[in-house]
Design an enzyme around this catalytic site. Structure first.
Site, PDB file in Angstrom:
ATOM      1  CE  LYS A  95      -2.646  20.440  18.609  1.00 13.45           C
ATOM      2  NZ  LYS A  95      -2.323  21.501  19.578  1.00 13.45           N
TER       3      LYS A  95
ATOM      4  CG  MET B  48      13.310   7.209   0.482  1.00 14.25           C
ATOM      5  SD  MET B  48      13.479   7.783  -1.205  1.00 14.25           S
ATOM      6  CE  MET B  48      14.507   9.209  -0.994  1.00 14.25           C
TER       7      MET B  48
ATOM      8  NE  ARG C 141       1.979  27.778  21.512  1.00 11.97           N
ATOM      9  CZ  ARG C 141       1.722  26.485  21.475  1.00 11.97           C
ATOM     10  NH1 ARG C 141       2.637  25.643  21.062  1.00 11.97           N
ATOM     11  NH2 ARG C 141       0.552  26.004  21.834  1.00 11.97           N
TER      12      ARG C 141
ATOM     13  CE1 TYR D 225      22.777   4.093   0.165  1.00 13.11           C
ATOM     14  CE2 TYR D 225      20.706   4.212   1.403  1.00 13.11           C
ATOM     15  CZ  TYR D 225      21.382   4.096   0.195  1.00 13.11           C
ATOM     16  OH  TYR D 225      20.680   3.998  -0.969  1.00 13.11           O
TER      17      TYR D 225
HETATM   18  C1  PLP Z   1      -2.634  20.915  20.817  1.00  6.01           C
HETATM   19  C2  PLP Z   1      -3.326  21.587  21.926  1.00  6.01           C
HETATM   20  C3  PLP Z   1      -3.880  20.835  22.967  1.00  6.01           C
HETATM   21  C4  PLP Z   1      -3.696  19.330  23.079  1.00  6.01           C
HETATM   22  O1  PLP Z   1      -2.377  19.073  23.495  1.00  6.01           O
HETATM   23  P1  PLP Z   1      -1.919  17.578  23.858  1.00  6.01           P
HETATM   24  O2  PLP Z   1      -0.588  17.753  24.485  1.00  6.01           O
HETATM   25  O3  PLP Z   1      -1.850  16.842  22.568  1.00  6.01           O
HETATM   26  O4  PLP Z   1      -2.936  17.039  24.778  1.00  6.01           O
HETATM   27  C5  PLP Z   1      -4.598  21.499  23.940  1.00  6.01           C
HETATM   28  N1  PLP Z   1      -4.752  22.842  23.893  1.00  6.01           N
HETATM   29  C6  PLP Z   1      -4.211  23.594  22.918  1.00  6.01           C
HETATM   30  C7  PLP Z   1      -4.411  25.071  22.934  1.00  6.01           C
HETATM   31  C8  PLP Z   1      -3.489  23.004  21.904  1.00  6.01           C
HETATM   32  O5  PLP Z   1      -2.969  23.748  20.931  1.00  6.01           O
END
Ligand code: PLP
Length: 368
Positions: free
Chosen positions: A35, A300, A130, A252
């Site tokens: 993802k 930046m 969730r 800065y």
């Molecule tokens: C993002 C996600 C994972 C992977 O999580 P990591 O901590 O990056 O291994 C696994 N299962 C679900 C449902 C996720 O949303």
């Protein structure tokens, strides 16, 4: 010449980390989680390194389609499932497995007439609160799903709230109590559970961050001794050198004051490249092969480092911000975040290169 900052993506590191997952959870199949554009590494770029994965898991319909167009013909899982009925019209021809976490998604499937029934992963909210059906509701949801014609198979899935720093037994127990008598594959483990909770490995694991070599807890210390390799190196060069007298400041806000004569290197990397502005003085930076530290505030386009330990380093000296020698978590942690966020937040303006040597068949065949 473009600014000297670049990210290098190491396909052999991802391949190596995937093999490590397979050895750690030897009886499980692996959903490689890609993802957020493969945690900032680029789906198309890292795709060749996923050859040994059993499935690919992600969130966006667009990303799922991209993966199919690359030629992936094993399962693809939409971790949040579909958002509206039209999404099923994409999931169907692209043969996507959809997570189902609520009755509204079951309604969409009940009303759908796909050409082929769709595989689902029925998600339990075992305590994360969730997404998912509560344990008390899960069997009812499973029975309902089992009667929907548009559904082919039902996998059983849940997600941990604190597999990185705590016990998971309460969630596993809640999951097992309700699913014990249900058929279907089980999928529970994110990266942290892959590394630290073999009890939860089951049929399919879902590692994300460890594929890229980052720590699931956000803490570099927790993965010390585990041979994970960084999949991304953020590198740049020294583009300026200043010699400070005692009492002089840099940057800065004048947050850093020299207490002795010292050389300061200016690195072409700032928060507009994705380096965290909150990184404090003392955050590690590697200059010309020597570990030194950040001084003063990150701006930046530039940051400043102490060149005291790198006497030979001057203009043009190579700098590693994170990568093989400095774990991204070592930068994230003092900045109040986790490696995940830094990898995902690599800025668009940073050039990205892939180690080309990695894609040779020779490397593919090498044992880990
Ligand atoms: C993002 C996600 C994972 C992977 O999580 P990591 O901590 O990056 O291994 C696994 N299962 C679900 C449902 C996720 O949303």
């Amino acid at each position: 010449m473009p600014r000297p900052i670049a990210a290098r993506i190491h396909l052999d590191a991802i391949r190596h980390n995937l093999q490590l997952v397979k050895r750690t959870a030897p009886t499980s199949r692996v959903w490689s989680v890609i993802k957020a554009n493969a945690y900032g590494h680029g789906i198309e770029r890292i795709y060749p390194a996923l050859a040994e994965a059993d499935g690919i898991a992600l969130l966006d319909l667009d990303e799922a389609v991209r993966v199919r167009e690359l030629g992936w013909n094993r399962p693809v899982l939409l971790l949040e499932g579909v958002f509206e009925p039209d999404d099923l019209a994409v999931a169907d021809p692209y043969r996507l497995t959809v997570s189902v976490h609520c009755d509204e998604q079951l309604d969409m499937l009940a009303a759908a007439r796909p050409r082929e029934p769709i595989d689902i992963q029925l998600k339990m909210n075992s305590g994360m609160n969730r997404l998912g059906f509560r344990p008390a509701d899960y069997e009812r949801a499973w029975l309902r799903a089992s009667r929907i014609e548009a559904i082919a198979s039902i996998g059983l899935m849940t997600h941990f709230a604190n597999a990185d720093d705590g016990a998971i037994d309460w969630q596993v127990d809640a999951f097992d109590a309700v699913t014990r008598h249900l058929p279907g594959t089980r999928s529970l483990s994110n990266s942290a559970a892959v590394l630290w909770h073999p009890r939860a490995h089951r049929d399919w694991v879902r590692p994300g961050t460890i594929l890229y070599g980052a720590s699931p807890s956000g803490c570099a210390r927790h993965i010390e001794g585990i041979p994970l390799r960084a999949a991304m190196t953020l590198e740049s060069r020294i583009i300026g050198v200043q010699t400070l007298q005692p009492g002089e400041t840099t940057g800065y806000g004048r947050t850093f004051t020299a207490d002795r004569p010292m050389r300061i290197g200016v690195v072409a990397c700032g928060y507009a490249d994705g380096y965290p502005r909150h990184a404090p003085a003392g955050t590690p930076v590697r200059v010309a092969g020597v570990r030194t530290q950040l001084v003063g505030r990150v701006s930046m386009d530039m940051l400043t480092v102490d060149l005291t330990p790198c006497a030979a380093a001057g203009m043009g000296a190579p700098v590693e911000l994170w990568g093989e020698h400095i774990r991204v978590d070592e930068v994230a942690e003092p900045s109040g975040t986790i490696g995940y966020e830094l990898l995902c937040a690599l800025a668009r303006r940073v050039r990205v290169r892939c180690d080309t040597a990695d894609v040779t068949a020779e490397r593919l065949a090498q044992p880990v």
